[in-house]
Scaffold this motif. Sequence first.
Motif, PDB file in Angstrom:
ATOM      1  N   LEU A   1      -0.958   3.513 -10.487  1.00  9.50           N
ATOM      2  CA  LEU A   1      -1.147   4.816 -10.028  1.00  9.50           C
ATOM      3  C   LEU A   1       0.049   5.656 -10.170  1.00  9.50           C
ATOM      4  CD1 LEU A   1      -2.366   3.651  -6.496  1.00  9.50           C
ATOM      5  CD2 LEU A   1      -3.763   4.543  -8.195  1.00  9.50           C
TER       6      LEU A   1
ATOM      7  N   CYS B   1     -12.477   1.729  -4.065  1.00 11.85           N
ATOM      8  CA  CYS B   1     -12.022   3.148  -4.092  1.00 11.85           C
ATOM      9  C   CYS B   1     -12.548   4.409  -3.202  1.00 11.85           C
ATOM     10  CB  CYS B   1     -11.813   3.681  -5.588  1.00 11.85           C
ATOM     11  SG  CYS B   1     -11.383   5.459  -5.483  1.00 11.85           S
TER      12      CYS B   1
ATOM     13  N   CYS C   1      -8.235  11.414  -6.849  1.00 12.73           N
ATOM     14  CA  CYS C   1      -7.250  10.199  -6.150  1.00 12.73           C
ATOM     15  C   CYS C   1      -6.302  10.897  -5.087  1.00 12.73           C
ATOM     16  CB  CYS C   1      -6.643   9.523  -7.168  1.00 12.73           C
ATOM     17  SG  CYS C   1      -5.311   8.298  -6.503  1.00 12.73           S
ATOM     18  N   THR C   2      -6.734   9.981  -3.806  1.00 13.84           N
ATOM     19  CA  THR C   2      -5.970  10.487  -2.791  1.00 13.84           C
ATOM     20  C   THR C   2      -4.732   9.451  -2.520  1.00 13.84           C
ATOM     21  OG1 THR C   2      -7.091   8.957  -1.212  1.00 13.84           O
ATOM     22  CG2 THR C   2      -7.845  11.291  -1.285  1.00 13.84           C
TER      23      THR C   2
ATOM     24  N   CYS D   1      -6.896   0.360  -4.315  1.00 20.79           N
ATOM     25  CA  CYS D   1      -7.053  -0.293  -5.461  1.00 20.79           C
ATOM     26  C   CYS D   1      -6.107  -1.432  -5.992  1.00 20.79           C
ATOM     27  CB  CYS D   1      -7.594   0.620  -6.574  1.00 20.79           C
ATOM     28  SG  CYS D   1      -6.354   1.992  -6.921  1.00 20.79           S
TER      29      CYS D   1
ATOM     30  N   CYS E   1      -4.229   6.452  -1.663  1.00 19.74           N
ATOM     31  CA  CYS E   1      -4.559   5.549  -0.632  1.00 19.74           C
ATOM     32  C   CYS E   1      -4.217   3.991  -0.989  1.00 19.74           C
ATOM     33  CB  CYS E   1      -5.838   5.278  -0.150  1.00 19.74           C
ATOM     34  SG  CYS E   1      -7.095   4.995  -1.357  1.00 19.74           S
ATOM     35  N   ARG E   2      -4.068   3.794  -2.378  1.00 17.05           N
ATOM     36  CA  ARG E   2      -3.608   2.679  -2.835  1.00 17.05           C
ATOM     37  C   ARG E   2      -4.386   1.527  -2.638  1.00 17.05           C
ATOM     38  NH1 ARG E   2       2.881   3.649  -1.953  1.00 17.05           N
ATOM     39  NH2 ARG E   2       2.635   5.740  -2.171  1.00 17.05           N
TER      40      ARG E   2
HETATM   41  S1  SF4 Z   1      -5.418   5.105  -4.893  1.00 15.48           S
HETATM   42 FE1  SF4 Z   1      -6.812   3.834  -5.856  1.00 15.48          FE
HETATM   43  S2  SF4 Z   1      -8.368   3.633  -4.567  1.00 15.48           S
HETATM   44 FE2  SF4 Z   1      -6.852   5.040  -3.653  1.00 15.48          FE
HETATM   45  S3  SF4 Z   1      -8.132   6.994  -4.208  1.00 15.48           S
HETATM   46 FE3  SF4 Z   1      -6.567   6.461  -5.651  1.00 15.48          FE
HETATM   47  S4  SF4 Z   1      -7.777   5.314  -7.182  1.00 15.48           S
HETATM   48 FE4  SF4 Z   1      -8.975   5.291  -5.495  1.00 15.48          FE
END
Ligand code: SF4
Lengths: 106, 386
Positions: free
Chosen positions: B344, B300, B325-326, B331, B328-329
């Motif tokens: 998510l 992450c 959390c942005t 994870c 970005c996926r």
């Molecule tokens: S999508 Fe997952 S990896 Fe990306 S910021 Fe959110 S928790 Fe972190």
Amino acid sequence: MEIGSYSDQSKSTFCLVDEDHTFANSVRFALNQDPRVTFCGYSIPHPSVTQVNIRVQTTGDPAKEVMKDGCQDLMRMCQHIRSSFTDAFIDFKRTKTDTKQDMDTK
Amino acid sequence: MPEGDVSMAEESNNGSGLDYIMSLEDVPSKLPPHLELFKTRVLCNNDAPVHTETIQYSGAYATLGVDNSVRLDNFCENFKVEVKRLTDSDMEFDLIGIDPAIANAFRRILISEVPTMAIERVYIANNTSVVQDEVLSHRLGLVPIRADPRLFEYPENAGDDKNEKNTIVFKLHARCRVGQPRITVKSDKLKWLPNGSELPCEDVRSNAGSKPKTFTSFTCSQDSLPEFSGNSISVTYPDIILAKLGPGQEIELEAHAVKGIGRTHAKWSPVATAWYRMLPEVVLLEDVVDEVADELKNKCPANVFDIEDFGKGNRRATVARPRDCTLCRECIRGGKEWEDRVSLRRVKHHCIFTIESTGALPPEVLFTEAVKILEDKCERVITELS
Ligand code: SF4
């Protein structure tokens, strides 16, 4: 302006000039939450004409009254949002000055 | 027909139908958990987000016997505001329990309908700089002005009359003498003229003797008005570059600011930007332990996860900062097993609202003004219909 029929007042289209998605979408939300409404939607006939058409169909009550109630609900919602916002803001300011004073005295 | 059914039908006719049905024992009063999840969360899957729509229609779950309507008192009970960050120009706050339709209305109003003052007319007496008149005027228009727009009137209401209630006059005079190095003209060179325009109108020059007619007709000085005493009008930022002057070049002009809204021109928009996002929610669907936990934490980039250590080298991943959390996926990339581990989501009715003011009004005032504008719209439609 309201476009409907005399014989069946439960269905109407409201043409609002000088309004756009801002108002139409919020009032559509407010109306859809009303159990008397069977259908509510809006359209913008042409993007360069500042006009929206809001269609309201009800289970029987006059569409105009339901529409007015919808606006009324939306307005009270706004009032509530405004007062809760002001409260939250004052709270935040107070706690911030409090912690600042705490840090100063330390 | 068995007797029981008859009495049931009668009763539902007597009482209000839905209430009666809801009171029956075998009718669920809550949605099944999977529907509740789809209703309140956007699921951000690896390929695409799903269940992005909000379910507004009051009868959406009628077949399940669940009433989806939101009554006003219900809304008031559940609605909450939490201020998260506040500076002179920025503000971040959470609107909890609000439908995106309303939050979006506020955003749109903030950007295009809350009024401010901005330079609209520029009278150029002299401009020998390399910046053309029209380009210079456009640059001036975009300079934010610190003046409370609520104290002014729209110019349309006054006809041709430019008076102290609808116009702010600034003067700019900058010159670079021959033999001197080049100078930069910044916005602090704009000087407020509380007495109105000083440039004479050309067509009445013949009328000698009397006071020359200018481009404004102020009846009194603006700084004598009680609302401006103590807070003089100026530009918000003194260091905006307007033009550069070479030796021998000069700019002399007068700029008139009026009240307007962002829909007419972006220079009247009171916000640099205003936006909202839904609250991110990161859920671990299974216990993520040991090496996999480390891997998850390292995956992450926003550092959402923490590692919990519970002795004997046993570690487990926890979601510590879901707000960061942005989406970005990262994870959930790397195979099906990751998608099964982490889910998510976004909370649909929890808006993180951010306002960046350009400086005319503080952000909290901007928001209350925006809400008031929506109220006015409702009121207008109600009066129009009655
Ligand atoms: S999508 Fe997952 S990896 Fe990306 S910021 Fe959110 S928790 Fe972190």
